[in-house]
Design a protein around this motif. Structure first.
Motif, PDB file in Angstrom:
ATOM      1  N   ARG A 320       0.825  -1.206   0.000  1.00 36.27           N
ATOM      2  CA  ARG A 320       0.000   0.000   0.000  1.00 36.27           C
ATOM      3  C   ARG A 320       0.865   1.264   0.000  1.00 36.27           C
ATOM      4  NH1 ARG A 320      -5.849  -1.022   2.217  1.00 36.27           N
ATOM      5  NH2 ARG A 320      -5.935   1.156   1.540  1.00 36.27           N
ATOM      6  N   ASP A 321       2.136   1.093  -0.364  1.00 38.74           N
ATOM      7  CA  ASP A 321       3.072   2.217  -0.493  1.00 38.74           C
ATOM      8  C   ASP A 321       3.280   2.965   0.828  1.00 38.74           C
ATOM      9  OD1 ASP A 321       3.495   1.777  -3.253  1.00 38.74           O
ATOM     10  OD2 ASP A 321       1.650   2.855  -3.728  1.00 38.74           O
ATOM     11  N   VAL A 322       3.263   2.232   1.931  1.00 39.52           N
ATOM     12  CA  VAL A 322       3.550   2.829   3.235  1.00 39.52           C
ATOM     13  C   VAL A 322       5.053   2.737   3.497  1.00 39.52           C
ATOM     14  CG1 VAL A 322       3.172   2.693   5.731  1.00 39.52           C
ATOM     15  CG2 VAL A 322       1.286   2.204   4.148  1.00 39.52           C
ATOM     16  N   PRO A 323       5.735   3.849   3.769  1.00 35.99           N
ATOM     17  CA  PRO A 323       7.145   3.785   4.163  1.00 35.99           C
ATOM     18  C   PRO A 323       7.241   3.113   5.536  1.00 35.99           C
ATOM     19  CG  PRO A 323       6.511   6.026   3.522  1.00 35.99           C
ATOM     20  CD  PRO A 323       5.250   5.243   3.683  1.00 35.99           C
ATOM     21  N   VAL A 324       7.960   2.019   5.619  1.00 35.99           N
ATOM     22  CA  VAL A 324       7.895   1.212   6.838  1.00 35.99           C
ATOM     23  C   VAL A 324       9.045   1.451   7.805  1.00 35.99           C
ATOM     24  CG1 VAL A 324       6.614  -0.619   5.669  1.00 35.99           C
ATOM     25  CG2 VAL A 324       9.108  -0.738   5.766  1.00 35.99           C
ATOM     26  N   ASP A 325      10.122   2.078   7.388  1.00 39.64           N
ATOM     27  CA  ASP A 325      11.337   2.121   8.223  1.00 39.64           C
ATOM     28  C   ASP A 325      11.087   2.759   9.581  1.00 39.64           C
ATOM     29  OD1 ASP A 325      12.682   0.888   6.203  1.00 39.64           O
ATOM     30  OD2 ASP A 325      13.771   2.667   5.513  1.00 39.64           O
ATOM     31  N   ASP A 326      10.423   3.917   9.612  1.00 41.64           N
ATOM     32  CA  ASP A 326      10.174   4.596  10.890  1.00 41.64           C
ATOM     33  C   ASP A 326       9.227   3.799  11.766  1.00 41.64           C
ATOM     34  OD1 ASP A 326      11.851   6.639  10.169  1.00 41.64           O
ATOM     35  OD2 ASP A 326      10.260   8.010   9.535  1.00 41.64           O
ATOM     36  N   ILE A 327       8.250   3.160  11.154  1.00 43.16           N
ATOM     37  CA  ILE A 327       7.291   2.355  11.922  1.00 43.16           C
ATOM     38  C   ILE A 327       7.995   1.154  12.550  1.00 43.16           C
ATOM     39  CG2 ILE A 327       5.210   0.937  11.762  1.00 43.16           C
ATOM     40  CD1 ILE A 327       4.273   2.775   9.502  1.00 43.16           C
ATOM     41  N   VAL A 328       8.772   0.458  11.751  1.00 44.98           N
ATOM     42  CA  VAL A 328       9.476  -0.729  12.251  1.00 44.98           C
ATOM     43  C   VAL A 328      10.461  -0.344  13.355  1.00 44.98           C
ATOM     44  CG1 VAL A 328      11.154  -2.527  11.615  1.00 44.98           C
ATOM     45  CG2 VAL A 328       9.161  -2.051  10.139  1.00 44.98           C
TER      46      VAL A 328
END
Length: 333
Positions: A320-328
């Motif tokens: 869904r084109d969510v940038p995941v780095d900050d979330i992870v």
């Protein structure tokens, strides 16, 4: 002239009354539960009436009288209710983005931290709100659960003591984590867990003190292990999207602010509940609180089964084109 003024005044009052709205809140929680969820649900309704100057109010339909737990998203989407408690972990396929926490256990955040993370992700990444909008829902607030440990019917002091234990499991992360511990995951509902502990169908369940007391699990399981699972994400305070969009700007602003204030009030109540229960455990309830080597549990994160669950969420988010780095980064030790 006086008659015209009188008629105009009556018409104005009638128009004002006509504009007043009573919104419906559907919940599975009994009104008399007396826990943080029930108390703050009523707090939200009271604050809404106060902050809108009595112009609007919320009527709460308690105890599943309108919709059971798993029926609430569909009930809200159809407009049968305006507000409701969406128990997010029950809908991982419907709401994978909003279930991010459920793929990352253990994780380092407490209850307030989890709620603030959800607020941040909704503000930064429109995909979180879009996922709800696809179900005609809108998140107005977040209700994380407390930090979890393990409540057991026998003492557990290390990973070696977990070998072969039957542990209640649900969602995505817990089955993999329990297997990595050398224990056996057993799928049992919250409502059935009391009897399962009592009859030794399971030896342990992940839970926090307040919920353990609320469900009375601590009557039949007397050892609480401080396993650092972190807080689980529990519920989205959701609105029917059409109801939210139909609000005037002033009322919508009240709701937006109230959603954030609710998180703070709920977290305060939850902390008080947990502290009260821990005091009860020291007394007549006789629950022994046991430390657990944090390093042992954190090392399990490297297990390929645990990592596979985390990768599954990353794939869903990236699709869904969510940038995941900050979330992870926020979800990892």
């Amino acid at each position: 002239m006086k008659l015209l003024i009188s008629i105009a005044t009556v018409a104005s009052i009638m128009a004002s009354d006509a504009l007043a709205d009573t919104y419906k809140w559907v919940t599975y929680k009994p009104q008399g539960a007396g826990d943080a969820q029930a108390i703050t649900t009523q707090w939200f309704a009271d604050q809404f009436a106060e902050r809108t100057g009595g112009k609007h109010e919320i009527e709460i339909f308690w105890g599943g009288s309108v919709a059971k737990t798993r029926e609430i998203p569909e009930t809200l989407a159809a407009g049968v209710g305006d507000f409701g408690d969406v128990v997010t972990p029950y809908f991982p396929d419907l709401l994978p983005l909003n279930n991010a926490i459920g793929f990352y256990i253990p994780q380092p955040m407490d209850s307030l931290g989890v709620g603030e993370a959800m607020e941040e992700w909704h503000a930064r990444y429109p995909q979180f709100s879009e996922e709800l909008a696809e179900q005609n829902l809108h998140a107005v607030g977040f209700r994380p659960l407390e930090s979890y440990g393990l409540l057991c019917t026998k003492p557990v002091r290390s990973l070696d003591d977990m070998k072969g234990l039957r542990i209640r499991s649900y969602g995505f992360a817990y089955p993999a984590l329990i297997e990595a511990m050398g224990a056996i995951p057993v799928s049992i509902s919250t409502a059935d867990a009391y009897e399962a502990l009592q009859r030794s169908v399971i030896d342990c369940t992940p839970i926090g003190p307040a919920l353990a007391r609320g469900w009375k699990y601590d009557e039949v399981a007397k050892y609480y292990i401080e396993a650092p699972f972190g807080a689980s994400f529990g519920h989205i305070i959701a609105m029917n999207l059409d109801s939210y969009n139909a609000m005037d700007d002033e009322t919508r602003a009240v709701i937006d602010q109230l959603g954030h204030d609710y998180l703070l009030e709920y977290s305060r109540q939850l902390d008080e509940d947990a502290a009260r229960v821990r005091e009860l455990w020291k007394g007549d309830l006789g629950v022994e609180v046991m430390e657990f080597p944090a390093g042992e549990l954190e090392a399990l994160v490297a297990d390929e089964r645990v990592q596979a669950v985390r990768e599954e969420w990353i794939e869903k988010a990236e699709a869904r084109d969510v940038p995941v780095d900050d979330i992870v980064e926020k979800l990892t030790f």
